[in-house]
Design a protein around this motif. Sequence first.
Motif, short mmCIF file in Angstrom:
data_model
loop_
_atom_site.label_atom_id
_atom_site.label_comp_id
_atom_site.label_asym_id
_atom_site.label_seq_id
_atom_site.Cartn_x
_atom_site.Cartn_y
_atom_site.Cartn_z
N HIS A 269 45.67 53.62 34.18
CA HIS A 269 46.44 51.86 34.17
C HIS A 269 46.60 51.77 35.60
CE1 HIS A 269 50.15 53.58 32.81
NE2 HIS A 269 50.61 52.15 33.00
N ILE A 270 48.04 52.64 36.32
CA ILE A 270 47.82 51.70 37.44
C ILE A 270 46.74 51.53 38.24
CG2 ILE A 270 49.32 52.61 39.12
CD1 ILE A 270 51.96 53.53 37.88
N VAL A 271 46.07 52.02 38.50
CA VAL A 271 44.89 52.05 39.63
C VAL A 271 44.37 50.78 38.92
CG1 VAL A 271 42.05 52.98 40.50
CG2 VAL A 271 43.82 54.72 40.16
N GLY A 272 43.87 51.00 37.62
CA GLY A 272 42.69 49.68 36.46
C GLY A 272 43.88 48.53 36.92
N HIS A 273 45.61 48.67 37.27
CA HIS A 273 46.22 47.07 36.66
C HIS A 273 45.94 46.47 38.65
CE1 HIS A 273 47.88 47.22 33.16
NE2 HIS A 273 46.92 46.99 32.81
N SER A 274 45.98 47.67 39.26
CA SER A 274 46.25 47.26 40.91
C SER A 274 44.35 46.66 41.35
CB SER A 274 46.54 47.87 41.83
OG SER A 274 47.13 49.32 41.06
N SER A 275 43.71 47.16 41.12
CA SER A 275 42.54 46.46 41.68
C SER A 275 42.15 45.82 41.22
CB SER A 275 41.32 48.18 40.76
OG SER A 275 41.46 49.14 40.93
N THR A 276 41.31 44.63 41.36
CA THR A 276 41.37 43.09 40.92
C THR A 276 39.53 43.53 40.68
OG1 THR A 276 42.23 42.47 43.32
CG2 THR A 276 41.11 40.74 41.31
N PHE A 277 38.47 44.37 41.09
CA PHE A 277 37.59 44.26 40.33
C PHE A 277 37.18 45.90 39.76
CE2 PHE A 277 37.37 41.19 43.63
CZ PHE A 277 36.27 39.77 42.36
N ARG A 278 36.83 46.48 38.71
CA ARG A 278 36.33 48.16 38.42
C ARG A 278 35.06 47.21 38.37
NH1 ARG A 278 39.90 51.05 34.99
NH2 ARG A 278 39.73 51.94 35.93
N ILE A 279 34.30 48.04 39.01
CA ILE A 279 33.19 48.84 38.34
C ILE A 279 32.37 49.94 38.20
CG2 ILE A 279 30.70 48.21 39.30
CD1 ILE A 279 33.44 47.50 41.72
N TYR A 280 32.06 51.01 37.09
CA TYR A 280 31.11 51.51 36.62
C TYR A 280 30.71 52.09 36.69
CZ TYR A 280 30.57 55.12 33.51
OH TYR A 280 30.78 56.47 32.26
N LEU A 281 30.01 53.33 37.69
CA LEU A 281 28.90 52.94 38.23
C LEU A 281 27.98 54.34 36.96
CD1 LEU A 281 29.09 53.94 42.42
CD2 LEU A 281 27.80 51.60 40.34
N SER A 288 17.26 55.24 38.51
CA SER A 288 18.10 53.59 38.87
C SER A 288 19.11 54.52 38.63
CB SER A 288 17.76 52.93 38.00
OG SER A 288 18.40 52.70 36.53
N ARG A 289 19.84 52.90 39.33
CA ARG A 289 21.96 52.94 39.25
C ARG A 289 22.09 52.20 38.16
NH1 ARG A 289 23.75 58.34 41.03
NH2 ARG A 289 21.29 58.59 42.60
N VAL A 290 23.05 52.66 37.84
CA VAL A 290 23.29 51.26 36.40
C VAL A 290 25.02 50.90 37.22
CG1 VAL A 290 23.97 50.28 34.67
CG2 VAL A 290 22.13 51.73 34.45
N GLY A 291 25.27 50.27 37.25
CA GLY A 291 26.47 49.23 38.15
C GLY A 291 27.17 48.03 36.89
N LYS A 292 28.67 48.50 36.61
CA LYS A 292 29.24 47.28 35.20
C LYS A 292 30.40 47.16 35.09
CE LYS A 292 30.20 47.35 30.24
NZ LYS A 292 29.83 48.08 29.33
N LEU A 293 30.48 45.11 35.32
CA LEU A 293 32.05 45.10 35.94
C LEU A 293 32.74 45.46 34.91
CD1 LEU A 293 33.31 43.59 38.33
CD2 LEU A 293 32.82 41.77 37.18
N VAL A 294 33.22 45.73 34.63
CA VAL A 294 34.63 45.75 34.28
C VAL A 294 35.58 45.06 33.93
CG1 VAL A 294 33.36 47.74 32.76
CG2 VAL A 294 35.42 48.64 35.03
N ASP A 295 36.41 44.68 33.07
CA ASP A 295 37.49 43.75 32.90
C ASP A 295 38.06 43.04 34.48
OD1 ASP A 295 38.97 47.08 31.82
OD2 ASP A 295 39.38 45.83 34.24
N SER A 296 37.88 42.09 35.09
CA SER A 296 37.82 41.50 36.04
C SER A 296 38.42 40.04 35.71
CB SER A 296 36.32 41.12 37.13
OG SER A 296 36.70 40.19 37.72
N PRO A 297 39.03 39.45 36.81
CA PRO A 297 40.15 38.70 36.41
C PRO A 297 39.14 37.30 36.07
CG PRO A 297 40.40 38.75 38.43
CD PRO A 297 39.41 40.01 38.12
N ASN A 298 38.25 37.05 36.82
CA ASN A 298 37.13 35.64 36.71
C ASN A 298 35.91 35.74 36.99
OD1 ASN A 298 37.31 36.52 39.23
ND2 ASN A 298 37.30 34.59 40.02
N LEU A 299 35.17 37.11 36.33
CA LEU A 299 33.87 37.40 36.24
C LEU A 299 33.76 37.36 35.04
CD1 LEU A 299 33.21 38.85 39.66
CD2 LEU A 299 32.67 36.26 38.77
N PRO A 300 32.50 37.63 33.83
CA PRO A 300 32.30 38.27 33.03
C PRO A 300 31.61 39.91 33.10
CG PRO A 300 30.35 36.68 33.46
CD PRO A 300 31.76 36.21 34.53
#
Length: 318
Positions: A269-281, A288-300
């Motif tokens: 959670h320390i890394v998670g809370h300090s990052s504004t955007f987290r992208i799971y690759l 192909s590659r799949v990127g998933k944006l997770v728990d971002s403050p203002n984007l779905p």
Amino acid sequence: MAEKKELTVSDLPGVGPSTAEKLAAAGIDTLLAVAVSSIGVLTEEAGVSDSVARKMIQAARDMLDMGFETGDVILEKRQKVNKIKTGSQSFDEIMGGGFETGAISELFGEFGSGKTQVAHQLAVNVQKPEEEGGLNGKVIYIDTENTFRPERIIQMATGAGLDPNVCLKNIKIARAYNSDHQMLLAEKAEDLLKEGTYKLLIVDSLTAHFRAEFIGRGTLSERQQKLNKHMHTLLKVADMYNCCVIVTNQVMAKPNVMFGDPTQAIGGHIVGHSSTFRIYLRKGKKGSRVGKLVDSPNLPENECMFFVNESGLNDKEL
Ligand code: ADP
Ligand code: MG
């Protein structure tokens, strides 16, 4: 937040010439740097007591008129946020247009999921002119796993229509040999960022050294503390210099878990809370590659699909 020109770090209570010198040596040479610093950092770097450190921070904040900001000021700050395009429209879309300045974005995923490829691509793309999705900016690349490849930059620069030699010259690479070295390099990065020409700071990998050095439960909290301090430095430079910070974080496969949170990242959670955007690759179908944006403050929360080709990130297979 108008910094009054006549006031410097030396005007803070408890700061004599020798303290000011120690602070400057630690890169804390403006009121703003003191104001966003922590008591722990000041006591460590300047050798002052907790109560003096607290007073210094408070005084710096008062002098800078920090604290509450009105909505229009925040809006003004938001308008300064720039975005670096990835080369894949699908990826840009889930990021709300690209990777943001003034924030930390964390790329996490298994070994081989494409974290370093995305980092290389952004190191190239940030150099493009703004109308082409770049920021005319230079790059600082902290390489902890020895996976920076100039040859790959040449391929991607050629693909992006940039001069490969110029492109390479605009990237400053430092190998970090252990976690302390890595933390020091992040602090030193400020000297370059002050020039105002660097727009992207990459730490690839953020967590590998920490993982290797802190094994066993007894040392876990120490690891988290150090990682926390490191993230604090990164967040500070992102904010102070409106710089885009990208960190990578390798995660383990959890084949027995079908659903739920794929975020068993080192640093948790320390890394998670300090990052504004987290992208799971992760790897997707048909190369192909799949990127998933997770728990971002203002984007779905959203997924994208892209390809990594010879010339770099793309929406299509070559
Ligand atoms: P991670 O950093 O997440 O461990 P990488 O970013 O190093 O993973 O991804 C490595 C993968 O990137 C390779 O397995 C390959 O699929 C792809 N890749 C690397 N170089 C090229 C290239 N020149 N052309 C196409 N794909 C490449
Ligand atoms: Mg990598």
